[in-house]
Design a protein around this motif. Structure first.
Motif, short mmCIF file in Angstrom:
data_model
loop_
_atom_site.label_atom_id
_atom_site.label_comp_id
_atom_site.label_asym_id
_atom_site.label_seq_id
_atom_site.Cartn_x
_atom_site.Cartn_y
_atom_site.Cartn_z
N ASN A 198 -3.49 0.53 11.37
CA ASN A 198 -3.90 -0.86 11.60
C ASN A 198 -5.40 -1.03 11.48
O ASN A 198 -5.89 -2.04 10.95
N LYS A 199 -6.13 -0.04 11.97
CA LYS A 199 -7.59 -0.11 11.96
C LYS A 199 -8.17 0.20 10.59
O LYS A 199 -9.06 -0.50 10.10
N GLU A 200 -7.67 1.26 9.93
CA GLU A 200 -8.27 1.75 8.69
C GLU A 200 -7.74 1.04 7.43
O GLU A 200 -8.46 0.89 6.46
N MET A 201 -6.46 0.64 7.46
CA MET A 201 -5.81 0.09 6.26
C MET A 201 -5.04 -1.19 6.60
O MET A 201 -3.87 -1.33 6.24
N PRO A 202 -5.66 -2.16 7.25
CA PRO A 202 -4.92 -3.33 7.74
C PRO A 202 -4.26 -4.14 6.64
O PRO A 202 -3.17 -4.69 6.82
N PHE A 203 -4.91 -4.24 5.47
CA PHE A 203 -4.34 -5.03 4.37
C PHE A 203 -2.98 -4.48 3.96
O PHE A 203 -2.01 -5.23 3.80
N TYR A 204 -2.89 -3.15 3.79
CA TYR A 204 -1.65 -2.53 3.33
C TYR A 204 -0.60 -2.49 4.43
O TYR A 204 0.60 -2.67 4.16
N VAL A 205 -1.03 -2.27 5.66
CA VAL A 205 -0.09 -2.29 6.78
C VAL A 205 0.61 -3.64 6.84
O VAL A 205 1.84 -3.72 6.98
N ASP A 206 -0.15 -4.71 6.68
CA ASP A 206 0.42 -6.05 6.73
C ASP A 206 1.27 -6.35 5.49
O ASP A 206 2.36 -6.89 5.58
N LYS A 207 0.75 -5.99 4.31
CA LYS A 207 1.44 -6.30 3.05
C LYS A 207 2.80 -5.59 2.96
O LYS A 207 3.79 -6.17 2.53
N PHE A 208 2.84 -4.31 3.36
CA PHE A 208 4.07 -3.52 3.24
C PHE A 208 4.88 -3.51 4.53
O PHE A 208 5.99 -3.03 4.54
#
Length: 198
Positions: A183-193
């Motif tokens: 969530n902290k390091e890769m929020p865009f991908y966590v949300d997208k996928f």
């Protein structure tokens, strides 16, 4: 340092499918070639076309000579709570291989050592949380990760390179810490996928 055990499906079923190369192998090679920065010091990779192939290769993880593989990376076409073998999809009566099927058939396969299982599959974790926790408990997995949504190849390559590196560098992380870290390091991908860790 970590070792990855990776099984990847044949993605495209056509007369040309034997001419297609692996999508995931370049990711594994990148991680290996950037060691020790990546934390990955070796991997084992095999293509899987049908359930018999899967059974043959996954059973190797019961052998003590594979006990130092702490990341199991499964790359298949997926659906909610399952994944599919392309050769089996031609059989209209053949159901996809569910997390419950896996857990029941390979009970205890990851016990006796900490193994993180990542499903590099679309939608596989878009299912009842109880089924995922059943899979985790029954197989003895340390952590189970994957996606609730469809995952495009290029974007998933970026995220999964990060994820394999994160698992290797933080072998003590359990699901909650890995989810927070993602969530902290890769929020865009966590949300997208809709990436999830259990």
């Amino acid at each position: 340092m970590s070792k990855i055990f990776c099984l990847e499906t044949e993605w495209v079923q056509s007369v040309h499918d034997l001419k297609s190369d692996s999508y995931v192998k370049p990711l594994l090679e990148f991680l290996l070639n950037t060691a020790p920065h990546s934390g990955i010091d070796s991997y084992t990779f095999r293509n899987v076309c049908c359930e018999k192939d899967f059974e043959y290769y996954i059973e190797h993880l019961r052998n003590k000579s594979y006990f130092d593989y702490n990341i199991v990376y499964l790359c298949f076409h997926g659906g909610p709570g399952d994944f599919a073998f392309p050769a089996d999809k031609k059989d209209k009566d053949k159901e996809p291989f569910s997390l419950i099927d896996f857990a029941d058939q390979y009970e205890g396969i990851f016990k006796e050592r900490p193994v993180n299982v990542h499903f590099g599959c679309c939608l596989t974790l878009n299912t009842n949380e109880d089924d995922i926790l059943y899979f985790k408990r029954k197989t003895g997995a340390n952590m189970v990760t994957g996606y609730e949504r469809s995952v495009p190849f290029v974007e998933s390559f970026i995220f999964e390179t990060w994820l394999m590196n994160a698992m290797a560098k933080h072998p003590d992380f359990r699901a909650t810490r890995m989810q927070e870290f993602a969530n902290k390091e890769m929020p865009f991908y966590v949300d997208k996928f809709k990436f999830k860790a259990y």
